[in-house]
Scaffold this active site. Sequence first.
Site, short mmCIF file in Angstrom:
data_model
loop_
_atom_site.label_atom_id
_atom_site.label_comp_id
_atom_site.label_asym_id
_atom_site.label_seq_id
_atom_site.Cartn_x
_atom_site.Cartn_y
_atom_site.Cartn_z
N GLU A 1 31.73 47.64 45.24
CA GLU A 1 31.61 49.03 45.66
C GLU A 1 31.22 49.91 44.48
O GLU A 1 30.43 50.84 44.61
CB GLU A 1 32.92 49.51 46.29
CG GLU A 1 32.80 50.88 46.92
CD GLU A 1 33.91 51.13 47.93
OE1 GLU A 1 35.06 51.27 47.49
OE2 GLU A 1 33.61 51.17 49.13
N ASP B 1 37.42 27.85 38.15
CA ASP B 1 37.40 29.08 38.92
C ASP B 1 35.96 29.55 39.03
O ASP B 1 35.07 29.06 38.31
CB ASP B 1 38.27 30.13 38.22
CG ASP B 1 38.29 31.46 38.95
OD1 ASP B 1 38.32 31.45 40.19
OD2 ASP B 1 38.26 32.50 38.27
N GLY C 1 39.30 31.82 45.07
CA GLY C 1 39.91 32.62 46.13
C GLY C 1 38.88 33.41 46.90
O GLY C 1 39.21 34.11 47.86
N ASP C 2 37.60 33.31 46.50
CA ASP C 2 36.54 34.07 47.15
C ASP C 2 36.15 33.43 48.48
O ASP C 2 36.56 32.31 48.80
CB ASP C 2 35.33 34.16 46.22
CG ASP C 2 34.59 35.47 46.38
OD1 ASP C 2 34.69 36.08 47.46
OD2 ASP C 2 33.92 35.90 45.43
#
Length: 1179
Positions: A519, A418, A698-699
């Site tokens: 963020e 991952d 998954g990025d």
Amino acid sequence: MKYIKPLFSEIPWDCSRYYSAMSLTEIQSEHGFDGRDERFLQANNREFNALFGYPNNAIKTSKYTILNFLPLNLFEQFQRLANAYFLILLILQLIPQISSLAWYTTVVPLVVVLSITGVKDAIDDLKRHQSDNQVNNCSVLLLADGRVKEDKWMNVQVGDIIKLKNDQAVPADLLLLSSSESYSLTYIETADLDGETNLKVKQAITSTGDLEDNLELLSVFDGEVKCDPPNNKLDKFTGILTYKRKSYPLDHDKLLLRGCIIRNTDWCFGLVIYTGPDTKLMQNSGKSIFKRTHIDYLMNLFVIWIFLILGVMCIILAIGHGIWETKKGYHFQIFMPWESYISSSVISAMFTFWSYFIILNTMVPISLYVSVEIIRLGNSFYINWDRNMFYQPKNTPAQARTTTLNEELGQVKYLFSDKTGTLTQNIMIFNKCSINGKVYGNSCNKEELRESLPEKEKDNFKKLAGPAFPFNDNTLVEAVKKGDYRVHLFFLSLSLCHTVMSQEKVEGELVYQAQSPDEGALVTAARNLGFVFRSRTSETITVVEMGKTRVYQLLAILDFNNVRKRMSVIVRTPENRVILFCKGADTIICELLHRSCVALNKVTMEHLDDFASEGLRTLMVAYRELDDKFFQTWRKKHNEACLSVKDREIKLSTVYEEIEKDLMLLGATGIEDKLQDGVPETIITLNKARIKIWVLTGDKQETAVNIAYSCNVFEDEMDEVFVIEGKDSDTILQELRTARGRMKPESLLESDPINIYLKRKSKSSFTMPEEVPSGDYGLIISGYSLAYALEGNLELELLRTASMCKGVICCRMTPFQKAQVVELVKRYKKVVTLAIGDGANDVSMIKAAHIGVGISGQEGMQAMLNSDFAFSQFRYLQRLLLVHGRWSYNRMCKFLSFFFYKNFVFTLVHFWYAFFNGFSAQAVYDTWFITCYNLIYTSLPVLGLSLFDQDVNETWSLHFPELYIPGQHNLYFNKKEFVKCLLHGIYSSFVLFFVPMGTIYNSARSDGKDISDIQTFCLLVQTSLIWVVTVQIALQTTYWTMISHFFIWGSLGFYFCILFFLYSDGLCLMFPTIFQFLGVARNTMNQSQLWLGLILSVILCIIPTFGYQFLQPLIWPLSVDKVLDTIHYGKIPPPQVQVRTKVKHPGLRRSAYAFSHKQGFGALITSGKTTKAEKQLSS
């Protein structure tokens, strides 16, 4: 288990007494329940809910109880072929007509093996019981009899109402009823479920939210729920709550799942819907796959071969016995009469077959499996005890969570990793920024974090700053202090344009909760540079600018989605100016800029190239000042789009585009998804060990590629990096073949051997060989293209192309696709695979691989709990594989080779002896020697070799990764090595029989007495055997310690002690029927010719070993022999791993932030549902 489906309209509301008198069958008959499609329950009514047979909330992962342990464990152990064989053998030994050995020669070893394995299984299951008890006995606040009382998790039942407090774990799947927050909101963290650390919001329906924490109202709450039956879909829940004759729809946003943690919520009440094994967490746990190593399969195969060899030997000896009895035994019955049950030589031969089946039983090693388990257990402890794999910041050691896969760690060929949280820390840091064409930002070390700004400046405008901010640029600080308009506007944009939630329970201590770590990092950066986002309501945002509090009116939030790749806010400043602030992907923002920003945009894009080449996640920041009249007109259109029922998303997107244009560029940011320490060096080392690394994430593609270059999965010197991005099967096939053609042009020809094989035979039995490309290449493929590539014939095209690449990046993957890729490699490559990850989305991949490694990181504990090995840092992987894995593999191979050899030598002496005793199934050895040979005399030396031996130390293992390569090809123990052991055993047994026979043949003692007797011969053979196997294991030992000396030479000395004890006068006189070798040891050991015969036997047996060790590097050299010679003789200083400096990759630069960000809290914020009433009043 049955779940009953009711018809709500037919159920009387005062039903507790009504149903208590009815049977389950009557309820089903009256209401037509089928129990398959829906679940039905009533709050605060245990009697009614008990009719449906719902499980309690207890979790059970253990296998045994006190009552069933013995029968169940014995049943499981006798499913092993060797154990079942010895049980059958024991039964045969109880038949006197065919048994020439005492029953205890089999019973003692079998009982010891079964006992050791049983104790190990009991300890493992006891740990599972303790883990279950720890979870089941956790405390929970349960509503009962009008008051809240403390109870245990396991006592919670469907329909109960429980109270949860902040930071508590949810014990079962609950329907949220009410909470301490406004609008009955509850904030939860779901890291243990989906690996996401950002907060999620759940909201109760209004009718139950009004119950608040009124215990009287909650106690009489009698709502009924009809919902889905238990399932494993974490994001799906459908149901209906009927309360006070009104029905309310229920969805996933109303459900608190077991495993979640309550955050930022003082208290909440929930109705239990699913318990124990029915919860979604347990439904997703699935069954753990029992993993077996390649060596396990080889051992089972060799045991079958040994059975066949044993059968052939027994047949040969039985035939020999039949011939001997026909030619000699039949005519000498007057001297050697046949037994009454033998009528012919054929019958005698049949009995002899079974007699030799018993005599030669040690060909099948009874202690093999238990010895293997002990070795694996010992090597597992080395991993647990390794202080170099202990992570001090989290106080977490490495864990070997299974003891069955240690040697497999030394054979890994494909590594699937991952990205976020595994290669990176999953901690976002504001690293650099570009404001009005100027770059700011220099990284600093840990000592500098505390002193990023002078104390005086902190007093002026950093009172609300965070405790540590890893950003140090005095130039930017000075620009902020001097009031640079563009700089101020830039950080004001970061403090306003977001959907972050703030919490300030203690004055001045702000806690931010963001939907993405990116963020959060941006808002934290603005906070630490003088623009502090302090609080928000549905209509305002409060910002402390340079120490002064200013309140902005929030007019609109244009929230992020994956199509827009940007978000905007529109605010009215205290000076009554209307400003739109926007941030997002540079590819999108560039198209929305005013034409006056062309020059600034060009400079900023160059800065973004620099940021991206360093692996930073980038975005652009812009603004637009709006005319009030224009805004009011736009606002009307916006309201109409919000209220539309049909095509709302499309209409909103169109309205957003009307106002998000002619933007003025402020600058860009670079967020570092910080790599874990030592990741680039680790990957370089693993590449040298010929381990192929595939990153499955998954990025988004840009982020994954940048990280791949940063951590050396991809290298700047690569010949080419192929990108597979087709949207259909034909395009993807063409892209894969084009890539393969560039790497190896001849692979596209029809004459290629693999192409010919695939045309002739089915791919189901196909093992894809390794192909050597013409250079170093990389491959990138997205999850969308992968969905096509994993279907039909394309999967072989994908695997063939990808396996020729040095590094592979698969991005935008689902958890299921990760498992599919691992299974694809396992199916066709027949190599050992390892998967490593840190989140719940990596569990399927970890379970699918031969070896699963969990990182205990930022994304919860699910990956670790489902792994075979666990630790805290990716860099520990090289030590796990190159040190512990290689040592374990080498030790296991040495153990198996020697173990089979010593059993072959021991057993095959009987075969030669049969030709001299009329094939009468007589044993060469004393029965006590047979009993103790494997359990006592040879057990410690072989275990010492298997637990302590090292061909090279850990330093050389890490500095010469090439030493790992033989394990990948299983060169140290395979079918060829097994045949060598068999041939060596045959030769040694031949020597050990005929040399002692020649030594005592017609021999006499110095006093003239004859020593040519069977007992003297027996003692000489078994003593020579012990010396031979001891010297052989000493020759195999490369790392001598005091323990090694004690085990090897101590076992030899112990043999002589036992020998003189068993053959002592006192013991033989006390038990003459059991101990029959009276005085043999004393009379034999003082004869010089017998010692000379023993020495000759040892020399002849070790000559092949010396010869092979000398000739093998010269005639059949392995790739690592030169390295080992260098280490053992040259002592050249080990090379240092060099990490190459990165260069720019402008073609790869695109915003990573915008893709990784998620839908924010925009809708909730603007609807006023996230602010407490008291905060609204204070603002």
